[in-house]
Design a protein around this motif. Structure first.
Motif, short mmCIF file in Angstrom:
data_model
loop_
_atom_site.label_atom_id
_atom_site.label_comp_id
_atom_site.label_asym_id
_atom_site.label_seq_id
_atom_site.Cartn_x
_atom_site.Cartn_y
_atom_site.Cartn_z
N LEU A 48 -6.95 3.54 -1.96
CA LEU A 48 -5.55 3.41 -1.53
C LEU A 48 -5.27 4.27 -0.31
O LEU A 48 -4.68 3.81 0.67
CB LEU A 48 -4.63 3.78 -2.69
N LEU A 52 0.72 1.28 -11.14
CA LEU A 52 1.12 1.24 -9.72
C LEU A 52 0.97 -0.16 -9.12
O LEU A 52 1.91 -0.65 -8.47
CB LEU A 52 0.29 2.24 -8.89
N PRO A 53 -0.19 -0.83 -9.28
CA PRO A 53 -0.32 -2.15 -8.64
C PRO A 53 0.69 -3.16 -9.16
O PRO A 53 1.13 -4.04 -8.41
CB PRO A 53 -1.76 -2.57 -9.00
N TYR A 77 4.02 1.47 -1.13
CA TYR A 77 4.66 1.56 -2.44
C TYR A 77 3.73 2.25 -3.44
O TYR A 77 4.14 3.13 -4.19
CB TYR A 77 5.01 0.18 -2.99
N ASN A 78 2.47 1.83 -3.45
CA ASN A 78 1.49 2.43 -4.35
C ASN A 78 1.37 3.93 -4.13
O ASN A 78 1.34 4.72 -5.07
CB ASN A 78 0.12 1.77 -4.14
N TYR A 120 -1.25 5.83 -12.64
CA TYR A 120 -1.88 4.99 -11.61
C TYR A 120 -2.17 3.58 -12.11
O TYR A 120 -2.27 2.64 -11.31
CB TYR A 120 -3.17 5.66 -11.11
N ALA A 122 3.90 -2.39 -7.21
CA ALA A 122 3.76 -2.65 -5.78
C ALA A 122 3.64 -4.14 -5.47
O ALA A 122 4.24 -4.63 -4.52
CB ALA A 122 2.54 -1.89 -5.24
N GLY A 174 -3.88 -3.34 -5.18
CA GLY A 174 -2.51 -3.73 -5.47
C GLY A 174 -1.67 -3.93 -4.23
O GLY A 174 -0.51 -3.50 -4.16
N SER A 225 0.83 -1.21 0.00
CA SER A 225 0.00 0.00 0.00
C SER A 225 0.85 1.25 0.00
O SER A 225 0.55 2.23 -0.70
CB SER A 225 -0.94 -0.01 1.21
#
Length: 245
Positions: free
Chosen positions: A98, A40-41, A26-27, A37, A44, A142, A24
């Motif tokens: 998030l 991102l997952p 990292y995202n 965006y 992460a 993610g 979370s």
């Protein structure tokens, strides 16, 4: 990029020292740095896998992983994590989920490790039901989901603290793998390659930091200090993300 690598290193160092992956955060760090965006997952979850894989192996070798219960929770959550990863979400919804998950994460980090030890409570039988929505949320946002699972396990006195940490580690690893598969299927090869270009130095950083974090937890720093530091970092990043929207 240098500050982002340093932030990922610190995050992995802290989270690995308390048995989690850090997905979370990292995202959120990537979102605050302006990274698309949609990738991102992918980054992460890859970092999560690198950090918790070693922890899971160590727990298993130490004989503290309660395989029957841990595999049940993980088997229920993993398909939901895949569906979550495959679910398309808009940027605003994604960032809101998030940011909120980070704030909740910070609060759960303050939960005393031994709060659930002793005879299992009546609510422990309902933990398999909780695993499914946690797996789905993990896939959408993610993350691995272990940071949410562990407090429930403690509160219901599901098992002793080390067994819960081991279960959360396995939960994060498998959910991250299934969530990553869903994200790759949703985004296709192009998005995966874009994530790889951005994420490779970050993955290397968390791989190193994860090993150091485990060592710090075992040999140097008190768990309470580490958890408070992790909670402070997580709350700060989550608040920044929510207020920046």
């Amino acid at each position: 990029m240098i500050w982002l690598i340093a932030a990922f290193f610190l995050t992995a160092l802290l989270y690995a020292s308390v048995g989690f992956g850090g997905g979370s955060t990292y995202n959120a760090l990537l979102a605050l740095s302006g990274v698309d965006y949609r990738i991102l997952p992918l980054i992460a979850l890859s970092c999560n896998i690198v950090v918790v894989a070693g922890s899971t192996v160590r727990f298993a070798r130490a004989g503290v992983l309660p395989w029957r219960g841990a595999l049940l929770l993980t088997a229920l959550a993993a398909p939901a994590a895949f569906l979550g990863g495959f679910t398309p979400v808009g940027e605003k919804i994604f960032l809101t989920l998030l940011g909120a998950s980070l704030v909740v994460t910070a609060l759960t980090m303050l939960l005393p490790l031994g709060v659930g030890e002793g005879k299992p409570g009546h609510a422990a039988k309902f933990m398999p039901v909780v695993a499914v929505p946690l797996g789905y949320l993990a896939g959408v946002v993610g993350i691995g989901g272990g940071i949410f699972l562990a407090p429930f396990l403690h509160l219901t006195r599901w098992n002793e603290a080390r067994a819960i940490a081991a279960t959360a580690s396995l939960f994060i690893l498998v959910n991250s793998l299934f969530g990553l598969a869903g994200q790759i299927m949703k985004g296709g090869e192009g998005r995966f390659l874009a994530a790889f270009d951005v994420g490779l130095p970050l993955i290397v950083a968390v791989a190193v930091a994860g090993q150091i974090g485990s060592l710090l937890a075992l040999k140097v720093l008190p768990q309470r200090w580490i958890r408070w530091g992790t909670a402070a970092l997580t709350a700060w990043v989550g608040a920044r993300l929510l207020f920046a929207m």
